[in-house]
Design a protein around this motif. Structure first.
Motif, PDB file in Angstrom:
ATOM      1  N   GLN A 220       0.835  -1.204   0.000  1.00  0.00           N
ATOM      2  CA  GLN A 220       0.000   0.000   0.000  1.00  0.00           C
ATOM      3  C   GLN A 220       0.867   1.249   0.000  1.00  0.00           C
ATOM      4  OE1 GLN A 220      -2.326  -0.112   3.638  1.00  0.00           O
ATOM      5  NE2 GLN A 220      -0.552   0.240   4.929  1.00  0.00           N
ATOM      6  N   ARG A 221       0.390   2.238  -0.729  1.00  0.00           N
ATOM      7  CA  ARG A 221       1.074   3.531  -0.728  1.00  0.00           C
ATOM      8  C   ARG A 221       0.815   4.267   0.568  1.00  0.00           C
ATOM      9  NH1 ARG A 221      -0.634   7.211  -5.619  1.00  0.00           N
ATOM     10  NH2 ARG A 221      -2.598   6.925  -4.515  1.00  0.00           N
ATOM     11  N   SER A 222      -0.396   4.126   1.104  1.00  0.00           N
ATOM     12  CA  SER A 222      -0.752   4.752   2.374  1.00  0.00           C
ATOM     13  C   SER A 222      -1.802   3.883   3.047  1.00  0.00           C
ATOM     14  CB  SER A 222      -1.282   6.183   2.150  1.00  0.00           C
ATOM     15  OG  SER A 222      -2.408   6.159   1.306  1.00  0.00           O
ATOM     16  N   PRO A 223      -1.934   3.943   4.361  1.00  0.00           N
ATOM     17  CA  PRO A 223      -2.851   3.059   5.086  1.00  0.00           C
ATOM     18  C   PRO A 223      -4.322   3.427   4.902  1.00  0.00           C
ATOM     19  CG  PRO A 223      -1.072   3.860   6.504  1.00  0.00           C
ATOM     20  CD  PRO A 223      -1.055   4.691   5.263  1.00  0.00           C
ATOM     21  N   SER A 224      -5.166   2.457   5.244  1.00  0.00           N
ATOM     22  CA  SER A 224      -6.616   2.645   5.294  1.00  0.00           C
ATOM     23  C   SER A 224      -7.109   2.329   6.697  1.00  0.00           C
ATOM     24  CB  SER A 224      -7.313   1.709   4.293  1.00  0.00           C
ATOM     25  OG  SER A 224      -6.918   1.971   2.969  1.00  0.00           O
ATOM     26  N   TYR A 225      -8.346   2.728   6.971  1.00  0.00           N
ATOM     27  CA  TYR A 225      -8.992   2.312   8.216  1.00  0.00           C
ATOM     28  C   TYR A 225      -9.638   0.941   8.009  1.00  0.00           C
ATOM     29  CZ  TYR A 225      -8.477   6.862  10.480  1.00  0.00           C
ATOM     30  OH  TYR A 225      -7.961   7.994  11.067  1.00  0.00           O
ATOM     31  N   TRP A 226      -9.640   0.130   9.081  1.00  0.00           N
ATOM     32  CA  TRP A 226     -10.173  -1.235   9.033  1.00  0.00           C
ATOM     33  C   TRP A 226     -11.169  -1.438  10.167  1.00  0.00           C
ATOM     34  CZ3 TRP A 226      -7.873  -4.914   5.566  1.00  0.00           C
ATOM     35  CH2 TRP A 226      -6.785  -4.413   4.843  1.00  0.00           C
ATOM     36  N   PHE A 227     -12.111  -2.332   9.920  1.00  0.00           N
ATOM     37  CA  PHE A 227     -13.062  -2.690  10.974  1.00  0.00           C
ATOM     38  C   PHE A 227     -13.363  -4.177  10.886  1.00  0.00           C
ATOM     39  CE2 PHE A 227     -17.470  -2.988  12.696  1.00  0.00           C
ATOM     40  CZ  PHE A 227     -17.140  -2.714  14.019  1.00  0.00           C
ATOM     41  N   PRO A 228     -13.048  -4.947  11.939  1.00  0.00           N
ATOM     42  CA  PRO A 228     -13.278  -6.396  11.913  1.00  0.00           C
ATOM     43  C   PRO A 228     -14.719  -6.745  12.288  1.00  0.00           C
ATOM     44  CG  PRO A 228     -12.150  -5.795  13.930  1.00  0.00           C
ATOM     45  CD  PRO A 228     -12.310  -4.525  13.136  1.00  0.00           C
ATOM     46  N   ALA A 229     -15.620  -6.540  11.355  1.00  0.00           N
ATOM     47  CA  ALA A 229     -17.040  -6.777  11.625  1.00  0.00           C
ATOM     48  C   ALA A 229     -17.319  -8.268  11.760  1.00  0.00           C
ATOM     49  CB  ALA A 229     -17.884  -6.190  10.500  1.00  0.00           C
ATOM     50  N   PRO A 230     -18.163  -8.665  12.708  1.00  0.00           N
ATOM     51  CA  PRO A 230     -18.509 -10.087  12.819  1.00  0.00           C
ATOM     52  C   PRO A 230     -19.380 -10.539  11.654  1.00  0.00           C
ATOM     53  CG  PRO A 230     -19.815  -8.782  14.350  1.00  0.00           C
ATOM     54  CD  PRO A 230     -18.819  -7.849  13.745  1.00  0.00           C
ATOM     55  N   THR A 231     -19.132 -11.747  11.181  1.00  0.00           N
ATOM     56  CA  THR A 231     -19.973 -12.299  10.111  1.00  0.00           C
ATOM     57  C   THR A 231     -21.414 -12.441  10.582  1.00  0.00           C
ATOM     58  OG1 THR A 231     -18.086 -13.478   9.188  1.00  0.00           O
ATOM     59  CG2 THR A 231     -20.277 -14.262   8.566  1.00  0.00           C
ATOM     60  N   THR A 232     -21.592 -12.845  11.806  1.00  0.00           N
ATOM     61  CA  THR A 232     -22.921 -12.954  12.404  1.00  0.00           C
ATOM     62  C   THR A 232     -22.993 -12.009  13.599  1.00  0.00           C
ATOM     63  OG1 THR A 232     -23.125 -15.260  11.740  1.00  0.00           O
ATOM     64  CG2 THR A 232     -24.598 -14.502  13.478  1.00  0.00           C
ATOM     65  N   HIS A 233     -23.926 -11.088  13.568  1.00  0.00           N
ATOM     66  CA  HIS A 233     -24.054 -10.101  14.635  1.00  0.00           C
ATOM     67  C   HIS A 233     -24.419 -10.795  15.940  1.00  0.00           C
ATOM     68  CE1 HIS A 233     -25.237  -6.479  16.780  1.00  0.00           C
ATOM     69  NE2 HIS A 233     -24.768  -5.754  15.773  1.00  0.00           N
ATOM     70  N   GLU A 234     -23.854 -10.296  17.041  1.00  0.00           N
ATOM     71  CA  GLU A 234     -24.153 -10.903  18.337  1.00  0.00           C
ATOM     72  C   GLU A 234     -25.635 -10.836  18.667  1.00  0.00           C
ATOM     73  OE1 GLU A 234     -23.037  -6.964  21.069  1.00  0.00           O
ATOM     74  OE2 GLU A 234     -21.836  -8.795  21.208  1.00  0.00           O
TER      75      GLU A 234
END
Length: 500
Positions: A220-234
């Motif tokens: 990557q040239r510069s970073p991105s924001y990430w979010f580890p979303a659950p496949t199945t919501h709690e």
């Protein structure tokens, strides 16, 4: 071509079919528009023209490993069609969902594949559009006319993805592929793979490739924001033992996801520091020990100025901790025979290079428009509420959200278009056209996207080719869902629209 076949094509070309509504595109937007016509206006004739050889749009053309939604399906699915499954789904599952809608609405006979529109022209005298069409499988050319045009072709060019020009690319001895043009026979098992890019596509590709590749490097040239979303919501797990009717579960989860998306969007706008801390601290414990978080995962822009890379259950970080994937933050100097040389001097050796470098925006499929013989310059036109264009009669377009699920806005647009159809019928009007009100003529024509609000590369590259917006309602767009879900259902259909 036999003389008999040529004669049949000439005969068909001389006949012009007329429809009440012509829909361009058989993706999630076009199928949603067709559902609205089927249920609210069953007596109107319509057809969907699709240039590809099957339905689905993005979900048909994107065939790279692991292709999946980066929005939850409880809001990406249609309002009328409950999603029953995990909240994050693979492309095949989304196609199956669309097939169910096609079957339930009996739309198969209305969709015409291999039909590419090459020109569109409006005649005020005839009060209709004429579409020049070519069949991509036979090269047959003909015309279709329609009273109303519904553009649902998506927002980027499927045929020509964006790939930068890098020195020495021709010297590379391995395979170079763009995700939009993934070959079915590409074998990456046991190979060294470099994925260039750090957006949603790269976030999807890296864990999928890492499962069988020798090693995957995301450059990557510069970073991105990430979010580890659950496949199945709690919440879905909590509701399961209650044995609720599926429609109840769908509505509860849909509202939960809308609230979550609203929080992300409004916090990114009102308190970006808080969202920054939330996103970074959420992924920090998922990273391998010793990761330089500042270098690889702290972007230079505010949260939500570009899309957040959603990674279901943090599978991207699983691959990193397992030593199957790594992130390199640097710029490309050149390609060598064996891989990619970056500015540090290191050569990232590769057998396969994936250019997940984005796409090019296309204004209404890059189809040339004419109104009464005059070419339409969209860069000189403004939007009406993000769904019609000033001075272009009897035309609506589907454009969803970048931050929320696309279909949330498509459903709202379909509501407004349905109301416009009813208003035209009430007034006996054959034509509706957005026209600037008295006092709007000197209104500044602002960029399609305010880059302080949303500034990914594909937007910055395409601003000069896009239509504009004004500085006041109803000539604005790119609002968030918390705004649209209140304003659009109450939109004044006489404000900026002329009926004739």
């Amino acid at each position: 071509m036999s003389s008999a076949t040529a004669a049949e094509q000439d005969r068909r070309s001389s006949e012009t079919e007329h429809l009440d509504v012509l829909i361009i595109g058989a993706g999630v937007s076009g199928i949603g528009a067709a559902h609205r016509l089927r249920t609210q206006f069953p007596d109107r004739s319509f057809a969907i023209l699709e240039a590809q050889d099957a339905r689905g749009g993005t979900w048909w053309t994107h065939r790279f490993p692991g292709a999946r939604s980066d929005s939850d399906l409880f809001t990406y699915g249609y309002r009328h069609k409950p999603w029953r499954g995990a909240s994050i789904a693979a492309g095949d599952a989304i196609l199956e969902y669309l097939d169910e809608v096609i079957d339930e609405d009996d739309l198969a006979g209305r969709i015409r594949y291999h039909h590419r529109v090459t020109a569109l022209e409006w005649s005020s005298q005839d009060a209709r559009w004429t579409a020049d069409v070519v069949r991509t499988d036979t090269d047959e050319r003909f015309r279709i006319t329609a009273t109303f045009l519904w553009m649902c072709q998506g927002y980027y060019n499927h045929d020509e993805p964006y790939t930068p020009e890098w020195p020495g690319l021709e010297r590379f001895e391995g395979t170079v592929v763009h995700p939009q043009q993934w070959p079915a026979d590409l074998d990456h098992d046991g190979k060294r793979v470099v994925v260039i890019g750090s957006g949603s596509t790269a976030a999807t590709l890296v864990p999928a490739l890492a499962a069988t590749a020798a090693h995957v490097t995301m450059l990557q040239r510069s970073p991105s924001y990430w979010f580890p979303a659950p496949t199945t919501h709690e919440l879905a797990t909590m509701l399961e033992p209650l044995d609720l009717p599926p429609d109840w579960t769908h509505e509860i989860l849909r509202r939960q996801y809308v609230q979550q998306l609203d929080w992300l969007a409004t916090t990114g706008r009102d308190d970006p520091d808080q969202l920054h801390e939330f996103l970074v601290e959420t992924i920090r414990p998922l990273l391998p020990e010793g990761t330089d978080v500042e270098k690889h995962f702290i972007p230079t822009y505010r949260p939500w100025q570009q899309r957040i890379a959603f990674v279901p259950d943090g599978d991207f970080f699983d691959a990193m901790r397992a030593g199957k994937a790594e992130v390199v933050t640097d710029t490309i100097t050149e390609f060598t025979e064996k891989g990619v040389q970056v500015s540090s001097g290191e050569v990232l050796e590769a057998d396969v290079v994936v250019t997940a470098t984005g796409f090019n925006l296309a204004v209404f499929g890059d189809i040339p428009f004419r109104v009464d013989g005059e070419a339409v310059d969209f860069t000189d036109r403004v939007t009406w509420r993000g769904m019609m264009i000033s001075g272009v009669p009897n035309m609506a377009y589907a454009f969803g959200y970048f931050r929320h699920s696309w279909t949330l806005r498509v459903d709202l647009i379909n509501d407004v278009v349905g109301r416009v159809f009813e208003r035209m019928a009430e007034r006996g009007a054959t034509t509706v056209v957005p026209e600037l009100r008295p006092g709007d003529e000197d209104m500044p024509k602002l960029d399609w996207s305010d880059l302080d609000n949303f500034n990914p590369g594909y937007v910055q590259r395409s601003q000069d080719n896009m239509f504009r917006q004004g500085d006041r309602e109803p000539w604005t767009h790119m609002h968030e869902h918390d705004h649209d879900r209140v304003v659009l259902p109450e939109a004044d259909l006489d404000d900026g629209l002329q009926y004739r």
